[in-house]
Design a protein around this motif. Structure first.
Motif, PDB file in Angstrom:
ATOM      1  N   ARG A 170      -6.875  -1.374  -8.466  1.00  0.00           N
ATOM      2  CA  ARG A 170      -8.373  -0.247  -8.518  1.00  0.00           C
ATOM      3  C   ARG A 170      -7.999   0.530  -9.987  1.00  0.00           C
ATOM      4  O   ARG A 170      -9.698   0.506 -10.925  1.00  0.00           O
ATOM      5  CB  ARG A 170      -8.935  -0.297  -7.262  1.00  0.00           C
ATOM      6  CG  ARG A 170     -10.179   0.731  -7.507  1.00  0.00           C
ATOM      7  CD  ARG A 170     -10.647   0.059  -7.853  1.00  0.00           C
ATOM      8  NE  ARG A 170     -10.878  -1.179  -6.400  1.00  0.00           N
ATOM      9  CZ  ARG A 170     -11.556  -2.392  -6.532  1.00  0.00           C
ATOM     10  NH1 ARG A 170     -12.268  -2.911  -7.773  1.00  0.00           N
ATOM     11  NH2 ARG A 170     -11.633  -3.374  -5.319  1.00  0.00           N
ATOM     12  N   ASP A 171      -7.983   1.132 -10.101  1.00  0.00           N
ATOM     13  CA  ASP A 171      -7.074   2.089 -10.917  1.00  0.00           C
ATOM     14  C   ASP A 171      -7.233   1.638 -12.546  1.00  0.00           C
ATOM     15  O   ASP A 171      -8.071   1.934 -13.731  1.00  0.00           O
ATOM     16  CB  ASP A 171      -5.963   2.746 -10.878  1.00  0.00           C
ATOM     17  CG  ASP A 171      -4.717   2.846 -10.822  1.00  0.00           C
ATOM     18  OD1 ASP A 171      -4.512   1.225 -10.130  1.00  0.00           O
ATOM     19  OD2 ASP A 171      -3.658   3.034 -10.838  1.00  0.00           O
ATOM     20  N   LEU A 208      -8.230  -1.410 -13.161  1.00  0.00           N
ATOM     21  CA  LEU A 208      -9.896  -2.459 -13.844  1.00  0.00           C
ATOM     22  C   LEU A 208     -10.143  -0.888 -14.042  1.00  0.00           C
ATOM     23  O   LEU A 208     -11.520  -1.983 -14.557  1.00  0.00           O
ATOM     24  CB  LEU A 208     -10.426  -2.919 -12.381  1.00  0.00           C
ATOM     25  CG  LEU A 208      -9.097  -3.602 -11.869  1.00  0.00           C
ATOM     26  CD1 LEU A 208      -8.960  -4.497 -11.016  1.00  0.00           C
ATOM     27  CD2 LEU A 208      -9.268  -5.252 -13.104  1.00  0.00           C
ATOM     28  N   SER A 209     -11.023   0.214 -13.895  1.00  0.00           N
ATOM     29  CA  SER A 209     -11.796   1.120 -13.929  1.00  0.00           C
ATOM     30  C   SER A 209     -11.722   1.110 -15.377  1.00  0.00           C
ATOM     31  O   SER A 209     -12.629   1.891 -16.055  1.00  0.00           O
ATOM     32  CB  SER A 209     -11.365   2.081 -13.183  1.00  0.00           C
ATOM     33  OG  SER A 209      -9.879   2.993 -13.652  1.00  0.00           O
ATOM     34  N   ARG A 239       0.777  -2.854 -10.912  1.00  0.00           N
ATOM     35  CA  ARG A 239      -0.039  -3.544  -9.494  1.00  0.00           C
ATOM     36  C   ARG A 239       0.857  -3.979  -8.981  1.00  0.00           C
ATOM     37  O   ARG A 239       0.555  -5.669  -9.571  1.00  0.00           O
ATOM     38  CB  ARG A 239      -1.356  -3.005  -9.132  1.00  0.00           C
ATOM     39  CG  ARG A 239      -1.552  -1.557  -9.939  1.00  0.00           C
ATOM     40  CD  ARG A 239      -0.535   0.534  -9.071  1.00  0.00           C
ATOM     41  NE  ARG A 239      -1.231   0.366  -9.430  1.00  0.00           N
ATOM     42  CZ  ARG A 239      -0.314   1.746 -10.099  1.00  0.00           C
ATOM     43  NH1 ARG A 239       0.217   1.370 -11.107  1.00  0.00           N
ATOM     44  NH2 ARG A 239      -0.618   2.459 -10.746  1.00  0.00           N
ATOM     45  N   SER A 295       0.893  -1.075  -0.240  1.00  0.00           N
ATOM     46  CA  SER A 295       0.531   0.314   0.083  1.00  0.00           C
ATOM     47  C   SER A 295       0.913   1.328   0.281  1.00  0.00           C
ATOM     48  O   SER A 295       2.302   1.066   0.556  1.00  0.00           O
ATOM     49  CB  SER A 295      -0.262  -0.196   1.093  1.00  0.00           C
ATOM     50  OG  SER A 295       0.056  -0.101   2.562  1.00  0.00           O
ATOM     51  N   LEU A 351     -10.881 -11.923 -10.655  1.00  0.00           N
ATOM     52  CA  LEU A 351     -10.505 -11.280 -11.185  1.00  0.00           C
ATOM     53  C   LEU A 351     -11.933 -10.212 -11.726  1.00  0.00           C
ATOM     54  O   LEU A 351     -12.684  -9.076 -11.790  1.00  0.00           O
ATOM     55  CB  LEU A 351      -9.810 -10.383 -11.116  1.00  0.00           C
ATOM     56  CG  LEU A 351      -8.166 -10.145 -10.417  1.00  0.00           C
ATOM     57  CD1 LEU A 351      -7.053  -9.808 -11.597  1.00  0.00           C
ATOM     58  CD2 LEU A 351      -8.417  -8.627  -9.656  1.00  0.00           C
ATOM     59  N   ARG A 381     -15.098 -10.896 -10.372  1.00  0.00           N
ATOM     60  CA  ARG A 381     -15.531  -9.607  -9.148  1.00  0.00           C
ATOM     61  C   ARG A 381     -15.899  -7.604  -9.858  1.00  0.00           C
ATOM     62  O   ARG A 381     -16.675  -7.605  -9.116  1.00  0.00           O
ATOM     63  CB  ARG A 381     -14.118  -9.118  -8.223  1.00  0.00           C
ATOM     64  CG  ARG A 381     -14.231 -10.797  -7.435  1.00  0.00           C
ATOM     65  CD  ARG A 381     -12.630 -10.471  -6.425  1.00  0.00           C
ATOM     66  NE  ARG A 381     -12.844 -11.206  -5.549  1.00  0.00           N
ATOM     67  CZ  ARG A 381     -12.823 -11.167  -4.456  1.00  0.00           C
ATOM     68  NH1 ARG A 381     -13.492 -10.641  -3.767  1.00  0.00           N
ATOM     69  NH2 ARG A 381     -13.033 -11.875  -3.335  1.00  0.00           N
ATOM     70  N   GLU A 382     -14.647  -7.911 -11.283  1.00  0.00           N
ATOM     71  CA  GLU A 382     -15.059  -6.081 -11.492  1.00  0.00           C
ATOM     72  C   GLU A 382     -16.014  -6.790 -12.946  1.00  0.00           C
ATOM     73  O   GLU A 382     -16.589  -4.894 -13.295  1.00  0.00           O
ATOM     74  CB  GLU A 382     -13.914  -6.106 -11.799  1.00  0.00           C
ATOM     75  CG  GLU A 382     -12.568  -5.890 -10.501  1.00  0.00           C
ATOM     76  CD  GLU A 382     -12.992  -5.570  -9.787  1.00  0.00           C
ATOM     77  OE1 GLU A 382     -13.449  -4.020  -9.893  1.00  0.00           O
ATOM     78  OE2 GLU A 382     -12.407  -5.333  -8.711  1.00  0.00           O
ATOM     79  N   ALA A 388      -7.286  -7.083  -7.069  1.00  0.00           N
ATOM     80  CA  ALA A 388      -8.416  -5.505  -6.947  1.00  0.00           C
ATOM     81  C   ALA A 388      -8.724  -4.411  -6.213  1.00  0.00           C
ATOM     82  O   ALA A 388      -8.763  -4.009  -7.421  1.00  0.00           O
ATOM     83  CB  ALA A 388     -10.236  -6.828  -6.626  1.00  0.00           C
ATOM     84  N   ARG A 389      -8.484  -4.857  -5.005  1.00  0.00           N
ATOM     85  CA  ARG A 389      -8.479  -3.972  -4.488  1.00  0.00           C
ATOM     86  C   ARG A 389      -6.557  -2.385  -4.520  1.00  0.00           C
ATOM     87  O   ARG A 389      -6.822  -1.770  -5.735  1.00  0.00           O
ATOM     88  CB  ARG A 389      -8.049  -3.656  -3.026  1.00  0.00           C
ATOM     89  CG  ARG A 389      -9.100  -4.111  -2.257  1.00  0.00           C
ATOM     90  CD  ARG A 389      -8.854  -4.061  -1.134  1.00  0.00           C
ATOM     91  NE  ARG A 389      -8.160  -5.726  -0.444  1.00  0.00           N
ATOM     92  CZ  ARG A 389      -8.196  -6.360   0.048  1.00  0.00           C
ATOM     93  NH1 ARG A 389      -9.618  -6.254  -0.692  1.00  0.00           N
ATOM     94  NH2 ARG A 389      -7.310  -7.482   0.634  1.00  0.00           N
TER      95      ARG A 389
END
Length: 243
Positions: free
Chosen positions: A117-118, A120-121, A80, A44, A151, A154-155, A113-114
């Motif tokens: 996040r950017d 996957l958007s 990531r 993180s 993934l 989820r997304e 996924a966390r």
């Protein structure tokens, strides 16, 4: 209480939730106990925008790169990683990869996924790193494909598990230098001729379990670009760093 809730309560009494790593009791399914969570280094804060490795300092919205990515530019745009490959993180990866612990793909995809996040958007096409058919036959599953499918579920992204193929069987890469890895992987991974149309013009997010030197991901990124992908980024479950 609904009938479904009653059934779930009864099941939890008979089969209480267990830690994914050590088997100890936890509050909910697909979780880690406090000790295993503490010994798993989740990435993180400030990270390299290209490979996901954590960096000193605080995130301020600006894109930064680690020394390795600055000295040896990658074949992809952004990257990531969810956890560091060490301690409990290493045990989890090895359990998924070699221990038939396919159940780990579900929570691991949530961690990824966390982290991504950017990326996957953008609603990318998710493409796992392929296994050679002989290794797939022996292992019975491709752990990277399981992560990519998790993934996607989820997304709500598209996933193409066989977009790439490994046309030659390479020896184990562990312990080899980056130059050796690049040589061994030259022309080893290609677009699947039957799926190349799905890559054309798409933003692709490559999915793998571990990144060490990045040589395998580079070979995959080049194959996607050769097939006409508009851009390639990566996400991995675990990132290896030099001691």
């Amino acid at each position: 209480m609904t009938l479904r809730a009653r059934i779930q309560t009864a099941v939890s009494l008979v089969y209480p939730a267990r830690c994914l790593n050590c088997g100890g009791l936890v509050e909910s399914d697909f979780g880690l106990c406090s000790a295993c969570w503490r010994d798993t280094t989740f990435i993180s804060g400030l990270v390299c925008d290209c490979c996901g490795v954590p960096l000193p300092g605080e995130a301020d919205g600006q894109s930064v790169h680690c020394d390795e990515c600055l000295s040896s530019p990658r074949d992809w745009e952004q990257g990531r990683a969810a956890i560091m490959y060490g301690g409990q993180g290493r045990r989890l990866v090895l359990a998924l990869k070699h221990g038939d612990r396919t159940d780990l793909a579900r929570p691991a995809s949530g961690w990824m996924a966390r982290a991504a996040r950017d990326l996957l958007s953008r609603r990318p096409l998710l493409v796992p790193v392929p296994l050679h058919w002989t290794r797939l036959l022996r292992r019975r599953y491709n752990q990277s494909a399981l992560l990519a499918q998790g993934l996607a579920a989820r997304e709500g992204c598209e996933c193409c598990p066989d977009a790439l193929i490994r046309v030659s069987k390479t020896p184990m890469l562990e312990g080899r230098s980056r130059a050796e890895r690049m040589t061994l992987l030259a022309d080893a991974i290609r677009p699947n001729p039957r799926m190349s149309e799905r890559l054309t013009g798409r933003q692709v997010l490559l999915v793998d379990d571990v990144m060490t030197s990045g040589s395998t991901l580079s070979a995959c990124a080049r194959a996607c670009i050769d097939a006409g992908a508009a851009g390639v980024s990566i996400v991995v479950l675990a990132r290896v760093t030099a001691a």
